[in-house]
Design an enzyme around this catalytic site. Structure first.
Site, PDB file in Angstrom:
ATOM      1  N   ASN A 224       0.806  -1.225   0.000  1.00 44.86           N
ATOM      2  CA  ASN A 224       0.000   0.000   0.000  1.00 44.86           C
ATOM      3  C   ASN A 224       0.837   1.273   0.000  1.00 44.86           C
ATOM      4  OD1 ASN A 224      -2.722  -0.965  -0.152  1.00 44.86           O
ATOM      5  ND2 ASN A 224      -2.530  -1.649   1.975  1.00 44.86           N
ATOM      6  N   ASP A 247      -0.870  -6.038 -12.021  1.00 46.50           N
ATOM      7  CA  ASP A 247      -2.141  -5.334 -11.875  1.00 46.50           C
ATOM      8  C   ASP A 247      -2.344  -4.837 -10.455  1.00 46.50           C
ATOM      9  OD1 ASP A 247      -3.008  -5.741 -14.576  1.00 46.50           O
ATOM     10  OD2 ASP A 247      -3.437  -7.828 -14.071  1.00 46.50           O
ATOM     11  N   GLY A 248      -1.626  -5.411  -9.483  1.00 48.88           N
ATOM     12  CA  GLY A 248      -1.798  -5.031  -8.090  1.00 48.88           C
ATOM     13  C   GLY A 248      -1.378  -3.606  -7.780  1.00 48.88           C
ATOM     14  N   GLU A 252      -3.645  -0.460  -6.275  1.00 49.92           N
ATOM     15  CA  GLU A 252      -3.310   0.434  -5.168  1.00 49.92           C
ATOM     16  C   GLU A 252      -3.489   1.894  -5.565  1.00 49.92           C
ATOM     17  OE1 GLU A 252       0.312   0.060  -3.080  1.00 49.92           O
ATOM     18  OE2 GLU A 252       0.220  -2.121  -2.879  1.00 49.92           O
ATOM     19  N   ARG A 349       5.902 -17.561  -7.773  1.00 47.07           N
ATOM     20  CA  ARG A 349       6.007 -16.250  -8.408  1.00 47.07           C
ATOM     21  C   ARG A 349       7.301 -16.079  -9.198  1.00 47.07           C
ATOM     22  NH1 ARG A 349       4.035 -11.082  -8.048  1.00 47.07           N
ATOM     23  NH2 ARG A 349       2.358 -11.749  -6.657  1.00 47.07           N
ATOM     24  N   ARG A 355       3.406 -19.780 -13.747  1.00 48.65           N
ATOM     25  CA  ARG A 355       2.877 -20.284 -12.468  1.00 48.65           C
ATOM     26  C   ARG A 355       1.389 -20.603 -12.588  1.00 48.65           C
ATOM     27  NH1 ARG A 355       2.033 -14.458  -9.493  1.00 48.65           N
ATOM     28  NH2 ARG A 355       0.010 -15.020  -8.632  1.00 48.65           N
TER      29      ARG A 355
END
Length: 605
Positions: A224, A247-248, A252, A349, A355
């Protein structure tokens, strides 16, 4: 005619050609080819691009470098000849001898050479055996019609300024408008296999340098970090916000922007962008898909060019509500098989996107089923959807039923101890997140005026004192535990998975919703019920990779377009994901909002 490795080197001579009546010709000159006698280039700078007409004896051949493929240009001078270095490198370009030039402001200039060199950088689409790809091409124009360098440089600068005006879609002027604002780059070094820094350094920074686009680069230090950064900073200081990673990190940034009191203005004035360095990269793949931009794993040329051009497009966002949180999403919501694969494959990862394939095989063998109630607002006629209307903005409600907003300004610049690498001075300082590690190259490319920032250790990490509260458009749905409208469809039973996407791709090789558009107000819900065989699951996954998912509709699998939905799982065991991020397991509902967020996209005009 334009070689991506050696480029094109031509020598200026006086001369004029007739203008092409089909397009506007802004500049036109004749250049000689130094290495070939009786050969000239008729070079035209038009509204379409750069026309290179090679004339040799009685033959003529033309190549067009489209304006959308040109990224920038730069005026240069020849480099001073070293003692014992042989003859002047600019007298001939025969054989493997390379033209050696330096920046026009360099102290290592060859004062005996009155020529001015204009380098034009382009990334041209070329067809190989399998697909299209972009290849770097450098066109070098040598101006020496006059007896003084200053006069030749003036001519070269005229071409350069015209190119800059055309690229910016501005009226032709001797002094093009310069955007002093930088890009804000937020890079997650742990995305995917952990190579985001190297990829940015090697593949993105050189393009931004050629395009003369400065940037501020911040490496995220903890979960974050990017969210807190955009929530507490004056984002209007930047021309755009770039998420480098999976995409994370964009998730955020998106939610950090919605935590601002001025979120409407911030989204209107500051577009977002994504550079794919993660494992999934669904949104980046979607953007390239819609704008016919070639996409290869870890090939960010087209999306890097989009950062320089500044063209943006509106994109749908989805308001997601759980029992304790409100969040916004740009990609997907999942429950069941795909979410299991996404979360449980985190241990792999380091191998990147493979994966997902490996864990999909393992999870299909040990197939799970989940019991719950699925409800959704079905879009009955997808072919007759009205154009999305401008969203009427309201207020989101926090988990306690009231919007707990601070009375003071929602953002400010936090004082922090940073250490910087500055491209102008070349000064280097010790820093925690150094590019010069054993895993990266020694060269750090940086656009002029660009800075690398790193938060040092010792308690100086950025911690915002402002209370975080989600704003954004108000919900049109009943509260999460309330009864839904009777017009909704309700399905109760056991499911293998429910996955809802609002973009065409949810992974680099996962064409989930071929009919989806960036801003169409539609979510595509894939429902797979329990009772399906493992062979049918394998067949389904195979068809997905081939983009045939919309053709799959049987007693166990169906794809439906929806505008809102609610998932109410039973029990406590399972995963629910939003944009690939794990959220609390329990009831969740979502609705789509168009016309809120702008995202930078490739220029395909």
């Amino acid at each position: 005619m334009a070689d991506s490795k050696s480029g094109i080197d031509v020598l200026h001579a006086m001369g004029e050609e007739k203008a092409d009546v089909k397009e506007q010709v802004h500049l036109e000159e004749t250049f000689y080819i130094l290495s070939k006698k009786k050969s000239v280039f008729r070079v035209r700078l038009t509204s379409k691009g750069l026309s290179l007409i090679k004339e040799t004896d009685d033959t003529s051949k033309e190549q067009i470098i489209l304006l959308r493929d040109i990224i920038g240009s730069k005026c240069m001078r020849s480099k001073r000849r070293r003692v014992g270095g042989g003859s002047c490198v600019c007298t001939s370009l025969v054989g493997n001898q390379q033209l050696k030039v330096v920046d026009e402001n360099s102290g290592d200039l060859d004062e005996n050479d009155i020529s001015a060199y204009l380098y034009i950088y382009a990334y041209v689409l070329k067809q190989n055996r399998r697909s299209l790809k972009r290849e770097r091409t450098t066109i070098t124009l040598r101006f020496r019609s006059f007896d003084k360098y200053e006069d030749n440089n003036k001519e070269a600068q005229k071409w350069r300024n015209t190119i800059k005006c055309l690229l910016a879609n501005e009226p032709i002027s001797s002094v093009p408008t310069y955007n002093e604002k930088k890009l804000l780059v937020l890079l997650n070094p742990k995305s995917g296999p952990g190579k985001a820094r190297e990829l940015f350094q090697e593949k993105v920074a050189p393009i931004l340098l050629e395009a003369e686009v400065p940037y501020d680069l911040y490496v995220t230090k903890y979960a974050n970090y990017a969210r807190e950064f955009v929530r507490t900073r004056n984002v209007y200081n930047w021309r755009g916000i770039v998420a480098v990673g999976g995409d994370g990190v964009l998730f955020e940034i998106l939610n950090g922007m919605f935590e601002r009191l001025d979120w409407q203005q911030a989204f209107a004035e500051v577009p977002l962008a994504v550079l794919p360095c993660g494992s999934g990269n669904g949104l980046a793949r979607t953007i390239c898909h819609h704008f016919d931009e070639p996409f290869f794993h870890q090939n960010m040329t087209g999306l890097s060019m989009a950062l320089a051009r500044g063209k943006s497009s509106q994109i749908d966002v989805v308001r997601v509500e759980t029992k304790s949180k409100i969040m916004f999403s740009m990609l997907s919501v999942g429950w069941g098989l795909m979410s299991d694969i996404d979360i449980e494959s985190e241990r792999l990862r380091s191998i990147g996107g493979q994966r997902f394939t490996l864990w999909a095989l393992a999870r299909t063998v040990a197939l799970r089923k989940y019991k719950g109630v699925l409800s959704y607002a079905l879009i009955k006629d997808i072919g007759n959807l009205p154009k999305p209307k401008q969203t009427i903005f309201g207020r989101s409600v926090s988990q306690d039923g009231a919007l707990d907003s601070p009375e003071t300004e929602a953002f400010f610049d936090c004082d922090e101890q940073t250490e910087t690498y500055c491209a102008d001075t070349g000064r280097k300082h010790q820093r925690v997140d150094s590019w010069y590690s054993v895993h990266s190259r020694r060269t750090f490319y940086s656009a002029r005026g660009s800075d690398y920032h790193s938060i040092v250790s010792g308690g100086s990490e950025l911690r915002s004192p402002v209370h975080a509260c989600m704003h954004g458009p108000g919900s049109h749905l009943p509260s999460l535990m309330s009864e839904l409208p009777s017009s909704w469809v309700h399905e109760e039973g056991e499911f293998v998975m429910v996955h809802v996407s609002y973009q065409s791709h949810i992974g680099e090789d996962f064409l989930f919703a071929p009919r989806s558009r960036l801003c169409d107000g539609v979510m595509w819900m894939l429902i797979i019920k329990a009772g399906i065989s493992r062979s049918q699951i394998f067949s389904f996954l195979l068809k997905v990779t081939q983009g045939h998912i919309s053709d799959i509709n049987n007693e166990y699998i169906k794809m439906v377009p929806v505008s809102a939905f609610r998932i109410a799982p039973e029990g406590q065991n399972g995963y629910i994901t939003v944009d690939g991020e794990l959220v609390e397991y329990g009831p969740i509902q979502a609705e789509i909002f168009p016309n809120i967020v702008n995202i930078l996209v490739p220029d395909t005009k």
